[in-house]
Design a protein around this motif. Sequence first.
Motif, PDB file in Angstrom:
ATOM      1  N   GLY A 233       0.782  -1.229   0.000  1.00  5.18           N
ATOM      2  CA  GLY A 233       0.000   0.000   0.000  1.00  5.18           C
ATOM      3  C   GLY A 233       0.807   1.269   0.000  1.00  5.18           C
ATOM      4  N   LEU A 234       2.051   1.228  -0.498  1.00  7.55           N
ATOM      5  CA  LEU A 234       2.892   2.426  -0.496  1.00  7.55           C
ATOM      6  C   LEU A 234       2.323   3.480  -1.441  1.00  7.55           C
ATOM      7  CD1 LEU A 234       6.696   2.743  -0.394  1.00  7.55           C
ATOM      8  CD2 LEU A 234       5.473   3.912  -2.216  1.00  7.55           C
ATOM      9  N   VAL A 235       2.326   4.720  -0.968  1.00  7.81           N
ATOM     10  CA  VAL A 235       1.876   5.876  -1.749  1.00  7.81           C
ATOM     11  C   VAL A 235       2.966   6.933  -1.694  1.00  7.81           C
ATOM     12  CG1 VAL A 235       0.193   7.758  -1.856  1.00  7.81           C
ATOM     13  CG2 VAL A 235      -0.561   5.433  -1.287  1.00  7.81           C
ATOM     14  N   ARG A 236       3.326   7.490  -2.833  1.00  5.98           N
ATOM     15  CA  ARG A 236       4.271   8.612  -2.827  1.00  5.98           C
ATOM     16  C   ARG A 236       3.548   9.871  -2.350  1.00  5.98           C
ATOM     17  NH1 ARG A 236       8.312   9.126  -7.887  1.00  5.98           N
ATOM     18  NH2 ARG A 236       9.343  10.409  -6.316  1.00  5.98           N
ATOM     19  N   ALA A 237       4.186  10.595  -1.445  1.00 12.47           N
ATOM     20  CA  ALA A 237       3.593  11.822  -0.909  1.00 12.47           C
ATOM     21  C   ALA A 237       4.316  13.024  -1.504  1.00 12.47           C
ATOM     22  CB  ALA A 237       3.693  11.842   0.610  1.00 12.47           C
ATOM     23  N   GLY A 238       3.554  13.979  -1.986  1.00 11.48           N
ATOM     24  CA  GLY A 238       4.125  15.176  -2.578  1.00 11.48           C
ATOM     25  C   GLY A 238       4.303  16.288  -1.563  1.00 11.48           C
ATOM     26  N   ALA A 239       4.667  17.457  -2.069  1.00 13.27           N
ATOM     27  CA  ALA A 239       5.020  18.585  -1.204  1.00 13.27           C
ATOM     28  C   ALA A 239       3.857  19.037  -0.330  1.00 13.27           C
ATOM     29  CB  ALA A 239       5.513  19.750  -2.069  1.00 13.27           C
ATOM     30  N   LYS A 240       2.636  18.990  -0.844  1.00 14.22           N
ATOM     31  CA  LYS A 240       1.499  19.478  -0.058  1.00 14.22           C
ATOM     32  C   LYS A 240       1.287  18.628   1.182  1.00 14.22           C
ATOM     33  CE  LYS A 240      -1.224  21.907  -3.566  1.00 14.22           C
ATOM     34  NZ  LYS A 240      -2.573  22.038  -4.188  1.00 14.22           N
ATOM     35  N   ALA A 241       1.234  17.315   1.006  1.00 16.25           N
ATOM     36  CA  ALA A 241       1.056  16.444   2.168  1.00 16.25           C
ATOM     37  C   ALA A 241       2.257  16.527   3.092  1.00 16.25           C
ATOM     38  CB  ALA A 241       0.834  15.003   1.708  1.00 16.25           C
ATOM     39  N   TYR A 242       3.450  16.482   2.523  1.00 16.45           N
ATOM     40  CA  TYR A 242       4.670  16.487   3.342  1.00 16.45           C
ATOM     41  C   TYR A 242       4.721  17.713   4.246  1.00 16.45           C
ATOM     42  CZ  TYR A 242       9.671  15.863   4.380  1.00 16.45           C
ATOM     43  OH  TYR A 242      10.873  15.682   5.001  1.00 16.45           O
TER      44      TYR A 242
END
Length: 453
Positions: A233-242
């Motif tokens: 279930g890995l999801v890449r997180a972008g700048a907004k979430a980070y």
Amino acid sequence: MTSESLAAAVDRAGSPVELLRHSAARAMTFPVAPEFTNWRSEQRAWAETCALLDQSHHMTDLFLSGPGALDLLRGLAVNSFEGFGVDKAKQFVAVNPDGQLIGDAILFHLEDELFDLVGHPMVIDWVLFHLQRGDHDVTAERDDNSAVRTDGPPRLYRYELQGPTAAAVLEQATGAPLPDTKFFHMATFTVDGATVRALRHGMAGQPGFELFGPWADGERVLQALLTAGADHGLVRAGAKAYSTANLESGWVPAPIPAVFGDDPLLQEYREWLPASAIGAIGGSVDSADIADYYLTPYDLGYDRNVKFDHDFVGRAALEALAVAPPRRKVTLVWHPEDVAAAMGSLVEEGPGAKYLDLPKIRYALHQEDQVLLDGRPVGVSLDCGYIANERVMVSLAAVDLACAEPGTEVVVRWGEEPNSRKPQVEEHRVVDIRATVAQAPYVQFARSSYRDR
């Protein structure tokens, strides 16, 4: 970067507050993709499965090597260095001679006489200044973040794996059981033939590992992690979430560095420091005295970091302050109806409330909003945004002890009066948003399990 010194810029503006209140400096940006899916799902991943956050580009590294490196660092940090051996890391906290906060960063002990100080430039500038003005047997190599670097890629890649399935992803990527690694200790793995070092910690208060190594290995390590993560279930997180991860873990990212005092050391520092190294002030705190914006380690919950087992800049002041610290770090949970009214004002006859740009609503590097109780100031709201996992708008704040108990009702004043000349500030009116005091970290897991040693 401009060649104008901070001292010259303050003289030109007339005061530190005038300089920072109207500065065109933007809030912190993360030079990675804003979203890979959507920021709500990316926030959810670190709570339910696993998020991969790319830390390679937004932080500054300062590599310090040589027999004098440890003494240099020890003399500038409130932290103890007892037992700080190779393959350990710590949150490095620095203060000025009056015990007021310069900033914090993460210090990695890589080899016997090699350290890497990683984070916002505030502390890194402070350490470099002391290195250059003193007699230290130390060699320094600075690797700026990708927003300002002019000569190629970063020296290191950094990937954060965060969430309940992070360990499973890493075990599949390495093909071996994970060693028992304590919080803020490091281990070494092999991923697709590349040697990878990993720090055990968690940016959003969830189980996690920060993986790093030579930039040349970064892409193949990334692909190996993505391949392994497909089963977990890995999801890449972008700048907004980070940018919102700290709201869950309770870390305040950019307090104003307390560098504007009359101490000769600080005057010398301002002559040395480029004006562009200091960000803008935003928010409803409107004192003309820059000292009213300063914080101490105790205001931000760094009590556990302060150890008086060594000499360091600011020790005497902190020893006096430690007897009865006046403030405590808390989370303020904003009342939904007041948040809705502020956002709704944007589609009514104006001027409306200051725009709330979800998920991270701060609009200056140094966000400083008044916190009131019964109409009187009792603290400052410092960093703010939306946590989709909890469906709440929150801010991290330092408030007087008398109103720091969870459940206390306060008011956050959102906006500026008068409006500053910062380019990110439109015509608006200040609005009062009620908030309830809660613990920091706000998320229960972050308050307990992930810091277990």
